[in-house]
Enzyme design. Sequence first.
Site, PDB file in Angstrom:
ATOM      1  N   TYR A 141       0.820  -1.347  -0.018  1.00 53.11           N
ATOM      2  CA  TYR A 141      -0.120  -0.078   0.068  1.00 53.11           C
ATOM      3  C   TYR A 141       0.893   1.348   0.083  1.00 53.11           C
ATOM      4  O   TYR A 141       1.878   1.270   0.548  1.00 53.11           O
ATOM      5  CB  TYR A 141      -0.910  -0.070   1.226  1.00 53.11           C
ATOM      6  CG  TYR A 141      -0.120   0.016   2.473  1.00 53.11           C
ATOM      7  CD1 TYR A 141       0.041  -1.395   3.009  1.00 53.11           C
ATOM      8  CD2 TYR A 141      -0.121   0.837   3.437  1.00 53.11           C
ATOM      9  CE1 TYR A 141       0.461  -1.476   4.321  1.00 53.11           C
ATOM     10  CE2 TYR A 141       0.379   0.674   4.508  1.00 53.11           C
ATOM     11  CZ  TYR A 141       0.572  -0.466   5.029  1.00 53.11           C
ATOM     12  OH  TYR A 141       1.092  -0.524   6.331  1.00 53.11           O
ATOM     13  N   PRO A 142       0.345   2.156  -0.861  1.00 50.76           N
ATOM     14  CA  PRO A 142       1.180   3.660  -0.606  1.00 50.76           C
ATOM     15  C   PRO A 142       0.684   4.494   0.548  1.00 50.76           C
ATOM     16  O   PRO A 142      -0.524   4.191   1.120  1.00 50.76           O
ATOM     17  CB  PRO A 142       0.757   4.221  -2.033  1.00 50.76           C
ATOM     18  CG  PRO A 142      -0.513   3.750  -2.318  1.00 50.76           C
ATOM     19  CD  PRO A 142      -0.800   2.452  -1.594  1.00 50.76           C
ATOM     20  N   MET A 143       1.473   5.296   0.896  1.00 48.68           N
ATOM     21  CA  MET A 143       1.125   6.241   2.396  1.00 48.68           C
ATOM     22  C   MET A 143       1.694   7.358   2.151  1.00 48.68           C
ATOM     23  O   MET A 143       2.754   7.764   1.444  1.00 48.68           O
ATOM     24  CB  MET A 143       1.424   5.279   3.575  1.00 48.68           C
ATOM     25  CG  MET A 143       2.491   4.828   3.809  1.00 48.68           C
ATOM     26  SD  MET A 143       2.655   4.414   5.547  1.00 48.68           S
ATOM     27  CE  MET A 143       2.347   5.968   6.357  1.00 48.68           C
ATOM     28  N   ASP A 144       1.252   8.300   2.990  1.00 53.82           N
ATOM     29  CA  ASP A 144       1.655   9.710   2.901  1.00 53.82           C
ATOM     30  C   ASP A 144       1.812  10.184   4.395  1.00 53.82           C
ATOM     31  O   ASP A 144       1.356   9.408   5.229  1.00 53.82           O
ATOM     32  CB  ASP A 144       0.645  10.725   2.359  1.00 53.82           C
ATOM     33  CG  ASP A 144       0.529  10.617   0.959  1.00 53.82           C
ATOM     34  OD1 ASP A 144       1.463  10.647   0.081  1.00 53.82           O
ATOM     35  OD2 ASP A 144      -0.585   9.884   0.404  1.00 53.82           O
ATOM     36  N   LYS A 145       2.552  11.089   4.765  1.00 52.74           N
ATOM     37  CA  LYS A 145       2.452  11.750   6.074  1.00 52.74           C
ATOM     38  C   LYS A 145       1.709  12.952   6.162  1.00 52.74           C
ATOM     39  O   LYS A 145       1.870  13.786   5.026  1.00 52.74           O
ATOM     40  CB  LYS A 145       4.001  11.986   6.647  1.00 52.74           C
ATOM     41  CG  LYS A 145       4.739  10.730   6.853  1.00 52.74           C
ATOM     42  CD  LYS A 145       4.498  10.135   8.124  1.00 52.74           C
ATOM     43  CE  LYS A 145       5.146   9.040   8.506  1.00 52.74           C
ATOM     44  NZ  LYS A 145       6.632   8.930   8.679  1.00 52.74           N
ATOM     45  N   HIS A 168       7.793   4.065  16.482  1.00 53.04           N
ATOM     46  CA  HIS A 168       7.440   3.159  15.215  1.00 53.04           C
ATOM     47  C   HIS A 168       8.392   1.782  15.193  1.00 53.04           C
ATOM     48  O   HIS A 168       8.026   0.781  14.613  1.00 53.04           O
ATOM     49  CB  HIS A 168       7.513   3.960  13.893  1.00 53.04           C
ATOM     50  CG  HIS A 168       7.490   3.235  12.768  1.00 53.04           C
ATOM     51  ND1 HIS A 168       6.261   2.892  12.216  1.00 53.04           N
ATOM     52  CD2 HIS A 168       8.243   2.696  11.775  1.00 53.04           C
ATOM     53  CE1 HIS A 168       6.316   2.243  11.032  1.00 53.04           C
ATOM     54  NE2 HIS A 168       7.479   2.029  10.792  1.00 53.04           N
TER      55      HIS A 168
HETATM   56  C1  VOV Z   1       7.597  -4.880   9.988  1.00 56.33           C
HETATM   57  C2  VOV Z   1       8.362  -3.859  10.624  1.00 56.33           C
HETATM   58  C3  VOV Z   1       8.807  -2.581  10.706  1.00 56.33           C
HETATM   59  C4  VOV Z   1       9.884  -2.172  10.831  1.00 56.33           C
HETATM   60  C5  VOV Z   1      10.943  -3.010  12.103  1.00 56.33           C
HETATM   61  C6  VOV Z   1       9.922  -0.752  10.709  1.00 56.33           C
HETATM   62  C7  VOV Z   1      11.091  -0.001  11.178  1.00 56.33           C
HETATM   63  C8  VOV Z   1      11.135   1.217  10.635  1.00 56.33           C
HETATM   64  C9  VOV Z   1      12.279   2.217  10.916  1.00 56.33           C
HETATM   65  C10 VOV Z   1      13.510   1.769  11.789  1.00 56.33           C
HETATM   66  C11 VOV Z   1      12.165   3.386  10.262  1.00 56.33           C
HETATM   67  C12 VOV Z   1      13.141   4.336  10.226  1.00 56.33           C
HETATM   68  C13 VOV Z   1      14.393   4.346   9.742  1.00 56.33           C
HETATM   69  C14 VOV Z   1      14.587   3.478   8.234  1.00 56.33           C
HETATM   70  O1  VOV Z   1      14.722   2.467   8.300  1.00 56.33           O
HETATM   71  O2  VOV Z   1      14.137   4.328   7.263  1.00 56.33           O
HETATM   72  C15 VOV Z   1      10.951   3.120   9.352  1.00 56.33           C
HETATM   73  C16 VOV Z   1      10.525   3.969   8.449  1.00 56.33           C
HETATM   74  C17 VOV Z   1       9.328   4.056   7.964  1.00 56.33           C
HETATM   75  N1  VOV Z   1       8.153   3.144   8.063  1.00 56.33           N
HETATM   76 FE1  VOV Z   1       8.556   1.398   9.307  1.00 56.33          FE
HETATM   77  N2  VOV Z   1       8.919  -0.361  10.078  1.00 56.33           N
HETATM   78  C18 VOV Z   1       8.198  -1.507  10.040  1.00 56.33           C
HETATM   79  C19 VOV Z   1       6.823  -1.754   9.390  1.00 56.33           C
HETATM   80  C20 VOV Z   1       6.340  -0.631   8.859  1.00 56.33           C
HETATM   81  C21 VOV Z   1       4.946  -0.424   8.392  1.00 56.33           C
HETATM   82  C22 VOV Z   1       4.252  -1.585   8.576  1.00 56.33           C
HETATM   83  C23 VOV Z   1       4.637   0.653   7.989  1.00 56.33           C
HETATM   84  C24 VOV Z   1       3.387   1.314   7.352  1.00 56.33           C
HETATM   85  C25 VOV Z   1       2.768   2.126   8.642  1.00 56.33           C
HETATM   86  C26 VOV Z   1       1.297   1.951   8.860  1.00 56.33           C
HETATM   87  O3  VOV Z   1       0.852   2.407   9.802  1.00 56.33           O
HETATM   88  O4  VOV Z   1       0.906   1.124   8.243  1.00 56.33           O
HETATM   89  C27 VOV Z   1       5.950   1.391   7.886  1.00 56.33           C
HETATM   90  C28 VOV Z   1       6.012   2.676   7.423  1.00 56.33           C
HETATM   91  C29 VOV Z   1       7.367   3.384   7.434  1.00 56.33           C
HETATM   92  C30 VOV Z   1       7.627   4.477   6.705  1.00 56.33           C
HETATM   93  C31 VOV Z   1       6.636   5.234   5.781  1.00 56.33           C
HETATM   94  C32 VOV Z   1       8.779   4.839   6.983  1.00 56.33           C
HETATM   95  C33 VOV Z   1       9.620   6.037   6.473  1.00 56.33           C
HETATM   96  C34 VOV Z   1       9.131   7.363   7.374  1.00 56.33           C
HETATM   97  C35 VOV Z   1       9.906   8.611   7.284  1.00 56.33           C
HETATM   98  O5  VOV Z   1       9.351   9.454   7.483  1.00 56.33           O
HETATM   99  O6  VOV Z   1      10.909   8.640   6.519  1.00 56.33           O
HETATM  100  N3  VOV Z   1       6.779   0.587   8.400  1.00 56.33           N
HETATM  101  N4  VOV Z   1      10.420   1.880   9.522  1.00 56.33           N
END
Ligand code: VOV
Length: 245
Positions: A141-145, A168
């Site tokens: 899925y695509p998403m935004d902040k 997160h």
């Molecule tokens: C499955 C596990 C999991 C894990 C371990 C994890 C960890 C992390 C870390 C440590 C970091 C930051 C450093 C990096 O590594 O970039 C991120 C970054 C990010 N994430 Fe995440 N995320 C996961 C999973 C995970 C999910 C399920 C989602 C969807 C959110 C949801 O509500 O549906 C998501 C989104 C994101 C996004 C959009 C970003 C970039 C945001 C930004 O502003 O730059 N993410 N994420």
Amino acid sequence: MNEAAITLDGWYALHDFRSIDWASWKLVSAEEREAATKEFIAFLEDLNKDTGSNAFYSIIGQKADFMMMTLRETPEELGEIETKFAKLAIADFTIPTYSYVSIVELSNYLAGKSDEDPYQNPHVRARLYPELPKSKYVCFYPMDKKRDGNDNWYMLSMEDRKKLMYDHGLIGRSYAGKIKQIITGSVGLDDHEWGVTLFSDDMLQFKKIVYEMRFDEVSARYGEFGEFLVGNLLDNEKLEKLLAI
Ligand code: VOV
């Protein structure tokens, strides 16, 4: 100006979703269908010969019938793959339903201070240039902040965003071994800001993590979501079965 996160950028990504035009496909002779299926399988096998990675899943529900996800070093290669597919016989029996262009991305929110070049770090490289797993299920899925009044992610200080991303990450890490996530950045490339691709051997885990994250401030306050697409892993045998009439 507020401080932007610094991103590390890896392979270019194309998520290509197609539906099958079953009505036309059923009208084709068995020989033609067999030849088109064989040609399609050869195309998919060829994808594994180039530097990059590929994932191939059937999609459940009416949004698409299958997804081809390809990661490559350059946008040119993604374009070539798209054109190569368009020239296959099977392409005439598919309808493009959705596509997403992005780049595998890591941010520096949780990075410690270091003088080393992150692009030389093997752990970072493994995440920027990932081998896509052969997990049984995929969820994209695509998403935004959000940028809406007081709920504007981009107006938060770096320090605040770091704290929020730390939380997160904690939730994410509790799914270690159950879900592998590939986050691809798409600001300036496609209609949303990130593509989220999740792989798991248990589809239920997609619902669990997405639900749990909805209560986390990063998603609860700042997350906005596009369409969700989920599917089952396809191999040659399953593809032949899918296309058999
Ligand atoms: C499955 C596990 C999991 C894990 C371990 C994890 C960890 C992390 C870390 C440590 C970091 C930051 C450093 C990096 O590594 O970039 C991120 C970054 C990010 N994430 Fe995440 N995320 C996961 C999973 C995970 C999910 C399920 C989602 C969807 C959110 C949801 O509500 O549906 C998501 C989104 C994101 C996004 C959009 C970003 C970039 C945001 C930004 O502003 O730059 N993410 N994420």
